[in-house]
Write a protein that holds these residues in place. Sequence first.
Motif, PDB file in Angstrom:
ATOM      1  N   HIS A 210       1.044  -1.157   0.083  1.00 46.51           N
ATOM      2  CA  HIS A 210       0.012  -0.058  -0.107  1.00 46.51           C
ATOM      3  C   HIS A 210       0.974   1.312   0.004  1.00 46.51           C
ATOM      4  CE1 HIS A 210       1.018  -0.148   4.033  1.00 46.51           C
ATOM      5  NE2 HIS A 210       0.459   1.039   4.418  1.00 46.51           N
ATOM      6  N   LEU A 211       2.207   1.146  -0.055  1.00 46.26           N
ATOM      7  CA  LEU A 211       2.902   2.229  -0.116  1.00 46.26           C
ATOM      8  C   LEU A 211       3.674   2.630  -1.591  1.00 46.26           C
ATOM      9  CD1 LEU A 211       4.830   2.129   3.481  1.00 46.26           C
ATOM     10  CD2 LEU A 211       2.720   3.511   2.728  1.00 46.26           C
ATOM     11  N   GLU A 212       3.795   3.384  -1.984  1.00 42.99           N
ATOM     12  CA  GLU A 212       4.497   3.829  -3.408  1.00 42.99           C
ATOM     13  C   GLU A 212       5.423   5.069  -3.299  1.00 42.99           C
ATOM     14  OE1 GLU A 212       2.374   5.094  -7.177  1.00 42.99           O
ATOM     15  OE2 GLU A 212       1.637   3.262  -6.512  1.00 42.99           O
ATOM     16  N   LEU A 213       6.558   5.043  -3.946  1.00 43.94           N
ATOM     17  CA  LEU A 213       7.482   6.113  -3.648  1.00 43.94           C
ATOM     18  C   LEU A 213       7.506   6.605  -5.133  1.00 43.94           C
ATOM     19  CD1 LEU A 213      11.030   6.059  -2.152  1.00 43.94           C
ATOM     20  CD2 LEU A 213      10.775   7.034  -4.489  1.00 43.94           C
ATOM     21  N   GLN A 214       7.236   8.085  -5.241  1.00 45.22           N
ATOM     22  CA  GLN A 214       7.039   8.866  -6.423  1.00 45.22           C
ATOM     23  C   GLN A 214       8.441   9.689  -6.421  1.00 45.22           C
ATOM     24  OE1 GLN A 214       3.701  11.372  -6.920  1.00 45.22           O
ATOM     25  NE2 GLN A 214       4.406  12.236  -9.039  1.00 45.22           N
ATOM     26  N   SER A 215       9.152   9.276  -7.446  1.00 45.79           N
ATOM     27  CA  SER A 215      10.334  10.354  -7.582  1.00 45.79           C
ATOM     28  C   SER A 215      10.241  11.174  -8.749  1.00 45.79           C
ATOM     29  CB  SER A 215      11.617   9.586  -7.316  1.00 45.79           C
ATOM     30  OG  SER A 215      11.886   8.618  -8.662  1.00 45.79           O
ATOM     31  N   CYS A 216      11.245  12.224  -8.626  1.00 49.33           N
ATOM     32  CA  CYS A 216      11.488  13.194  -9.774  1.00 49.33           C
ATOM     33  C   CYS A 216      12.750  13.247 -10.427  1.00 49.33           C
ATOM     34  CB  CYS A 216      10.934  14.543  -9.422  1.00 49.33           C
ATOM     35  SG  CYS A 216      11.098  15.829 -10.582  1.00 49.33           S
TER      36      CYS A 216
END
Length: 116
Positions: free
Chosen positions: A61-67
């Motif tokens: 249920h956790l997601e990492l969004q990176s730029c």
Amino acid sequence: CPYCGHAPQGGVLRPLAHGRALSLFCSLCLREWSFRRSLCAHCGEPEESRQSFYSADSLPHLELQSCDSCRRYLLLIDLSKQPAAVPDIDELLGLPLDVWAAEKGLSKICPNLAGI
């Protein structure tokens, strides 16, 4: 944060129609506000191709969004996968993703309550 001006601590994904809506929550006042999923929450990068998403099987249920532009990241809590999640608490569960991101040279937009 549109209420107090502080950086976002994390994001919350909620089921909406045929997708998921994103809201960010403040690192200081914990209020939430809607945010476009395709933008970087730190630098505002609009190119979706510059955004990457990572997850771990052990934390579905956790997601990492990176730029790729600013090299910052934000943890997202997906309530469609864990409806009982509490965003500011579950964000602390993301330590394995935080460690992985640090190894990749990414920096969190704002440290959490544990200083991570």
